[in-house]
Design a protein around this motif. Structure first.
Motif, PDB file in Angstrom:
ATOM      1  N   ARG A 167     -71.566  71.360 -31.589  1.00  0.00           N
ATOM      2  CA  ARG A 167     -71.944  70.101 -32.222  1.00  0.00           C
ATOM      3  C   ARG A 167     -73.365  70.215 -32.769  1.00  0.00           C
ATOM      4  O   ARG A 167     -74.288  70.589 -32.040  1.00  0.00           O
ATOM      5  N   PRO A 168     -73.592  69.917 -34.050  1.00  0.00           N
ATOM      6  CA  PRO A 168     -74.950  69.980 -34.611  1.00  0.00           C
ATOM      7  C   PRO A 168     -75.903  69.081 -33.836  1.00  0.00           C
ATOM      8  O   PRO A 168     -75.630  67.902 -33.638  1.00  0.00           O
ATOM      9  N   ASP A 169     -77.011  69.637 -33.391  1.00  0.00           N
ATOM     10  CA  ASP A 169     -77.965  68.920 -32.548  1.00  0.00           C
ATOM     11  C   ASP A 169     -79.257  68.688 -33.315  1.00  0.00           C
ATOM     12  O   ASP A 169     -79.980  69.642 -33.646  1.00  0.00           O
ATOM     13  N   PRO A 170     -79.609  67.439 -33.611  1.00  0.00           N
ATOM     14  CA  PRO A 170     -80.843  67.166 -34.363  1.00  0.00           C
ATOM     15  C   PRO A 170     -82.100  67.592 -33.630  1.00  0.00           C
ATOM     16  O   PRO A 170     -83.150  67.764 -34.252  1.00  0.00           O
ATOM     17  N   LYS A 171     -82.023  67.773 -32.322  1.00  0.00           N
ATOM     18  CA  LYS A 171     -83.196  68.199 -31.564  1.00  0.00           C
ATOM     19  C   LYS A 171     -83.654  69.593 -31.970  1.00  0.00           C
ATOM     20  O   LYS A 171     -84.818  69.955 -31.772  1.00  0.00           O
ATOM     21  N   SER A 172     -82.740  70.385 -32.554  1.00  0.00           N
ATOM     22  CA  SER A 172     -83.093  71.748 -32.954  1.00  0.00           C
ATOM     23  C   SER A 172     -83.828  71.803 -34.286  1.00  0.00           C
ATOM     24  O   SER A 172     -84.315  72.861 -34.681  1.00  0.00           O
ATOM     25  N   ALA A 173     -83.895  70.679 -34.987  1.00  0.00           N
ATOM     26  CA  ALA A 173     -84.565  70.645 -36.291  1.00  0.00           C
ATOM     27  C   ALA A 173     -86.069  70.514 -36.119  1.00  0.00           C
ATOM     28  O   ALA A 173     -86.551  69.684 -35.335  1.00  0.00           O
TER      29      ALA A 173
END
Length: 257
Positions: A167-173
Motif C-alpha cells: 500500500r502506498p505510504d505517504p510517510k515515505s515521501a
C-alpha cells in the motif's frame, strides 16, 4: 455538409462563428466516421473544428491566450493551432487553452478522451541512438511510474477493490514530487478508479480534469485538493489523516518552516 465543420479554412478577425450545439454521441460519431481508428487524427480534426469554427476568437487572440502558458512557446503554439499535439504537449495546458477560448464542455471532454487514448500508447519520436525497447509487458512498478507521468485517465473499468501489493505510504515521501508520485500510485493501488467516478465520490467539489492533473502539478497542490483526491480513490479516515500529515510536513519543508 457536416454541421461540425463549415468551409472556413482561413483565419479572419471578422469571423465570429456561433458555437455548434452538439451532443457527445454525435460528436464522437462525426470524428469516428471522419478518422476511423485514428485518435491522433480525430483530435487534430477536433482542434481544427474548435479553433476555426467553434471559438469566437481570432487566430491572434487564441495565440495570445496560448502564450500565457509557460510551456507553450511560439513554435508549440503554432503546432497547437494546426492540431498537432501528439508530441510534447501536456493535457493541463491544452485544457487551459480550450477553457480560456470559451469552448463548450462537450468538445473539451472529447478532446480529453482522445488525448488520453493516444498518449497511453507511449507514442514517442524516433531516437536512433537509443536502444530498442523490449516488446514484453513492462513490470508493475514501471506502470505506476508511467501513471505519475501522465495527467490523463486510463479508459478501463474500475477493479473491484484495492490491488494486491504494498500500500502506498505517504510517510515515505520527503519531497513534493515523491508525494505526487505516491498519489498516482494510491489511485492505481485502489483499482485505478476512473477520474469521473472520483468526481462523483467527492460530490463534484472538483471536476475530473482537475483531479487527473493533481499528480502532475508544478507546485504542491492545496491540502483540500489532495484530500479530495484520496477520498475519491476510496481512502478512509485513517488515509486522510496520514496524507494530511504528509502534506503539512512537506509544505513546511518547502517554505523552510
Amino acid at each position: 455538409m457536416s454541421a461540425f465543420f463549415r468551409p472556413l479554412f482561413r483565419w479572419s478577425r471578422k469571423h465570429e462563428p456561433v458555437p455548434v450545439e452538439v451532443g457527445a454521441a454525435d460528436l464522437e460519431r462525426f470524428l469516428t466516421l471522419s478518422r476511423p481508428a485514428d485518435p491522433v487524427g480525430q483530435l487534430r480534426l477536433l482542434l481544427l473544428v474548435v479553433f476555426l469554427n467553434v471559438s469566437r476568437l481570432s487566430r491572434e487572440e487564441i495565440t495570445e491566450l496560448a502564450r500565457r502558458r509557460w510551456d507553450l512557446h511560439q513554435d508549440k503554439t503554432a503546432e497547437l493551432l494546426r492540431g498537432n499535439v501528439e508530441f510534447g504537449f501536456r493535457w493541463y495546458s491544452l485544457h487551459g487553452v480550450l477553457r480560456d477560448c470559451g469552448v463548450p464542455q462537450v468538445y473539451i471532454d472529447t478532446a480529453y478522451e482522445l488525448f488520453h487514448e493516444f498518449s497511453r500508447r507511449d507514442i514517442a519520436p524516433p531516437q536512433p541512438s537509443a536502444a530498442p525497447e523490449p516488446a514484453e509487458t513492462e513490470p508493475a512498478d514501471v506502470v505506476v511510474e508511467e501513471e505519475a507521468a501522465n495527467p490523463v485517465e486510463e479508459p478501463v473499468e474500475d477493479h473491484a477493490g484495492p490491488m494486491p501489493g504494498s500500500r502506498p505510504d505517504p510517510k515515505s515521501a520527503h519531497t513534493k514530487d515523491e508525494l505526487l508520485a505516491l498519489l498516482a500510485a494510491f489511485r492505481v493501488w485502489n483499482g485505478r478508479v476512473s477520474f469521473r467516478k472520483m468526481e462523483k465520490v467527492i460530490g463534484k467539489r472538483y471536476v475530473h480534469s482537475t483531479l487527473a492533473a493533481v499528480p502532475h502539478r508544478e507546485h504542491l497542490p492545496s491540502l483540500d485538493l489532495v484530500l479530495a483526491y484520496i477520498e475519491g480513490c476510496g481512502g478512509d479516515a485513517a488515509d486522510l489523516e496520514a496524507w494530511e500529515s504528509a502534506w503539512r510536513r512537506i509544505a513546511l519543508s518547502e517554505t523552510g518552516g
